[in-house]
Scaffold this active site. Structure first.
Site, PDB file in Angstrom:
ATOM      1  N   THR A  13      54.456  59.574 -43.610  1.00  0.00           N
ATOM      2  CA  THR A  13      55.605  59.706 -42.707  1.00  0.00           C
ATOM      3  C   THR A  13      55.106  59.551 -41.268  1.00  0.00           C
ATOM      4  O   THR A  13      53.986  59.948 -40.943  1.00  0.00           O
ATOM      5  CB  THR A  13      56.322  61.061 -42.878  1.00  0.00           C
ATOM      6  N   GLY A  14      55.952  58.959 -40.421  1.00  0.00           N
ATOM      7  CA  GLY A  14      55.514  58.695 -39.048  1.00  0.00           C
ATOM      8  C   GLY A  14      54.344  57.740 -39.039  1.00  0.00           C
ATOM      9  O   GLY A  14      53.354  57.960 -38.353  1.00  0.00           O
ATOM     10  N   GLY A  15      54.486  56.649 -39.785  1.00  0.00           N
ATOM     11  CA  GLY A  15      53.363  55.721 -39.947  1.00  0.00           C
ATOM     12  C   GLY A  15      53.377  54.545 -38.995  1.00  0.00           C
ATOM     13  O   GLY A  15      52.605  53.608 -39.172  1.00  0.00           O
ATOM     14  N   SER A  17      52.786  54.663 -35.654  1.00  0.00           N
ATOM     15  CA  SER A  17      52.106  54.930 -34.386  1.00  0.00           C
ATOM     16  C   SER A  17      50.923  55.860 -34.623  1.00  0.00           C
ATOM     17  O   SER A  17      50.871  56.557 -35.642  1.00  0.00           O
ATOM     18  CB  SER A  17      53.124  55.586 -33.449  1.00  0.00           C
ATOM     19  N   TYR A 151      55.643  74.420 -30.588  1.00  0.00           N
ATOM     20  CA  TYR A 151      54.844  73.432 -31.330  1.00  0.00           C
ATOM     21  C   TYR A 151      53.771  74.146 -32.154  1.00  0.00           C
ATOM     22  O   TYR A 151      53.623  73.895 -33.361  1.00  0.00           O
ATOM     23  CB  TYR A 151      54.215  72.454 -30.345  1.00  0.00           C
TER      24      TYR A 151
HETATM   25  P1  NAP Z   1      52.548  59.543 -32.263  1.00  0.00           P
HETATM   26  O1  NAP Z   1      51.698  58.377 -31.951  1.00  0.00           O
HETATM   27  O2  NAP Z   1      53.641  59.916 -31.349  1.00  0.00           O
HETATM   28  O3  NAP Z   1      53.091  59.369 -33.735  1.00  0.00           O
HETATM   29  C1  NAP Z   1      54.085  60.206 -34.240  1.00  0.00           C
HETATM   30  C2  NAP Z   1      54.747  59.475 -35.355  1.00  0.00           C
HETATM   31  O4  NAP Z   1      55.717  60.340 -35.943  1.00  0.00           O
HETATM   32  C3  NAP Z   1      55.480  58.229 -34.879  1.00  0.00           C
HETATM   33  O5  NAP Z   1      55.323  57.220 -35.838  1.00  0.00           O
HETATM   34  C4  NAP Z   1      56.916  58.710 -34.821  1.00  0.00           C
HETATM   35  O6  NAP Z   1      57.848  57.681 -35.049  1.00  0.00           O
HETATM   36  C5  NAP Z   1      56.932  59.646 -35.996  1.00  0.00           C
HETATM   37  N1  NAP Z   1      58.054  60.562 -35.961  1.00  0.00           N
HETATM   38  C6  NAP Z   1      58.359  61.490 -35.032  1.00  0.00           C
HETATM   39  N2  NAP Z   1      59.469  62.130 -35.367  1.00  0.00           N
HETATM   40  C7  NAP Z   1      59.880  61.580 -36.534  1.00  0.00           C
HETATM   41  C8  NAP Z   1      60.967  61.815 -37.381  1.00  0.00           C
HETATM   42  N3  NAP Z   1      61.887  62.748 -37.099  1.00  0.00           N
HETATM   43  N4  NAP Z   1      61.087  61.071 -38.490  1.00  0.00           N
HETATM   44  C9  NAP Z   1      60.180  60.115 -38.784  1.00  0.00           C
HETATM   45  N5  NAP Z   1      59.128  59.859 -38.020  1.00  0.00           N
HETATM   46  C10 NAP Z   1      58.978  60.583 -36.908  1.00  0.00           C
HETATM   47  O7  NAP Z   1      51.649  60.855 -32.359  1.00  0.00           O
HETATM   48  P2  NAP Z   1      50.354  61.254 -33.197  1.00  0.00           P
HETATM   49  O8  NAP Z   1      49.460  61.918 -32.228  1.00  0.00           O
HETATM   50  O9  NAP Z   1      49.841  60.146 -34.016  1.00  0.00           O
HETATM   51  O10 NAP Z   1      50.968  62.410 -34.104  1.00  0.00           O
HETATM   52  C11 NAP Z   1      50.949  62.405 -35.509  1.00  0.00           C
HETATM   53  C12 NAP Z   1      50.844  63.840 -36.002  1.00  0.00           C
HETATM   54  O11 NAP Z   1      49.592  64.372 -35.577  1.00  0.00           O
HETATM   55  C13 NAP Z   1      51.919  64.772 -35.472  1.00  0.00           C
HETATM   56  O12 NAP Z   1      52.359  65.618 -36.511  1.00  0.00           O
HETATM   57  C14 NAP Z   1      51.173  65.574 -34.421  1.00  0.00           C
HETATM   58  O13 NAP Z   1      51.746  66.845 -34.240  1.00  0.00           O
HETATM   59  C15 NAP Z   1      49.808  65.658 -35.042  1.00  0.00           C
HETATM   60  N6  NAP Z   1      48.737  65.977 -34.101  1.00  0.00           N
HETATM   61  C16 NAP Z   1      48.449  65.127 -33.071  1.00  0.00           C
HETATM   62  C17 NAP Z   1      47.438  65.472 -32.190  1.00  0.00           C
HETATM   63  C18 NAP Z   1      47.067  64.606 -31.024  1.00  0.00           C
HETATM   64  O14 NAP Z   1      46.319  65.078 -30.145  1.00  0.00           O
HETATM   65  N7  NAP Z   1      47.513  63.351 -30.962  1.00  0.00           N
HETATM   66  C19 NAP Z   1      46.734  66.672 -32.355  1.00  0.00           C
HETATM   67  C20 NAP Z   1      47.074  67.504 -33.405  1.00  0.00           C
HETATM   68  C21 NAP Z   1      48.065  67.140 -34.281  1.00  0.00           C
HETATM   69  P3  NAP Z   1      58.916  57.278 -33.976  1.00  0.00           P
HETATM   70  O15 NAP Z   1      58.388  56.037 -33.419  1.00  0.00           O
HETATM   71  O16 NAP Z   1      60.151  57.095 -34.784  1.00  0.00           O
HETATM   72  O17 NAP Z   1      59.009  58.395 -32.970  1.00  0.00           O
END
Ligand code: NAP
Length: 250
Positions: A13-15, A17, A151
């Site tokens: 899911t959320g694949g 980005s 968060y």
């Molecule tokens: P990201 O680049 O913003 O990717 C987030 C992804 O989730 C995007 O593909 C986004 O798609 C999707 N998404 C958000 N809300 C959604 C929804 N309601 N339904 C379906 N897809 C949804 O951020 P990321 O850093 O890769 O984050 C991925 C995960 O890692 C998150 O759970 C985040 O909390 C966790 N995380 C990240 C970090 C960090 O430092 N980056 C650290 C700890 C944990 P859309 O394009 O549709 O928005």
């Protein structure tokens, strides 16, 4: 090219980005048929092109109950049963406790926790015996970073769920674990609710505070996801695998 996921169906899911996209690419090169989700058709389409192989994308809101139910029925109809479920979709809005509003609170709880909970429940009839479920939590489930109030609480709930569901789902021979990334350089930093252009400074701050003096990459989290998704972690369940450059330890 490896074969750690040869013949497997992996749903992320959320694949489209960041961490989800990097993981989709790695799983594809390891032999999986990869299914990604996202909220925007264009973003999903362009990610599917990038991932290559036999990947497929669905527009599905990970915080919407109707979408969640339909997603797993659609996947089953089009592809079949699922071997790996990486529940990665997540949203983050940071800000002071005093100004956090109800809509922002609800959105984070809906996507990060409630949605994740019901993704597992609705996917369960379509998971193969021996499946691996991996949650994306965060080191915010272990440390009280400023302004992460809601968060961090959603991620602590996710971490807890990895434990309880590991126990409950093992009767189906399904393993459940989570990954706790430290600061990873992804587009999420542009979506935190801070003024435009502030993400550079925030990222610099995280890099400085990190014992390795840098942020992590999505690819480094993808490798941890592959470990938990594959048989390499066959005797591991209920853990929160921390991948943070030592930030919670040193
Ligand atoms: P990201 O680049 O913003 O990717 C987030 C992804 O989730 C995007 O593909 C986004 O798609 C999707 N998404 C958000 N809300 C959604 C929804 N309601 N339904 C379906 N897809 C949804 O951020 P990321 O850093 O890769 O984050 C991925 C995960 O890692 C998150 O759970 C985040 O909390 C966790 N995380 C990240 C970090 C960090 O430092 N980056 C650290 C700890 C944990 P859309 O394009 O549709 O928005």
């Amino acid at each position: 090219m490896g074969n750690k996921l040869a013949g497997k169906v992996a749903v992320i899911t959320g694949g489209n980005s960041g961490i989800g996209l990097a993981t989709a690419k790695l799983f594809q090169t390891e032999g999986a048929t990869v299914v990604i989700t996202g909220r925007r058709q264009e973003a999903v389409n362009s990610a599917v092109k990038e991932i290559e192989g036999s990947s497929i994308g669905f527009v599905s809101d990970a915080g919407n109950m109707t979408d969640i139910q339909a997603l797993y029925e659609n996947i089953h109809t089009k592809i079949g049963k699922i071997d790996v479920l990486f529940l990665n979709a997540g949203v983050a809005t940071f800000g002071p406790f005093t100004s956090m509003d109800e809509a922002t609170f609800d959105q984070m709880v809906n996507v990060n926790f409630k949605g994740l909970f019901f993704n597992v429940q609705k996917a369960l009839p379509y998971l193969n015996e021996g499946a691996s479920v991996v949650f994306n939590s965060s080191i915010a489930d272990q440390k009280g970073f400023p302004a992460t109030n809601v968060y961090a609480a959603t991620k602590a709930a996710v971490r807890s769920l990895a434990r309880t569901l590991a126990g409950e789902l093992f009767e189906h021979k399904i393993r459940v674990n989570s990954i706790a990334p430290g600061p990873i350089d992804t587009p999420i930093f542009d979506k935190l609710g801070f003024p435009e252009g502030a993400s550079g400074e925030i990222k610099e701050g995280f890099a400085k505070e990190n014992p390795m003096k840098r942020m992590g990459t999505s690819e480094e989290i993808a490798k941890a996801a592959l470990f938990l998704a594959s048989d390499d972690s066959s005797y591991i369940m209920g853990i929160d695998l921390t991948v943070d450059g030592g930030m919670t330890q040193l």
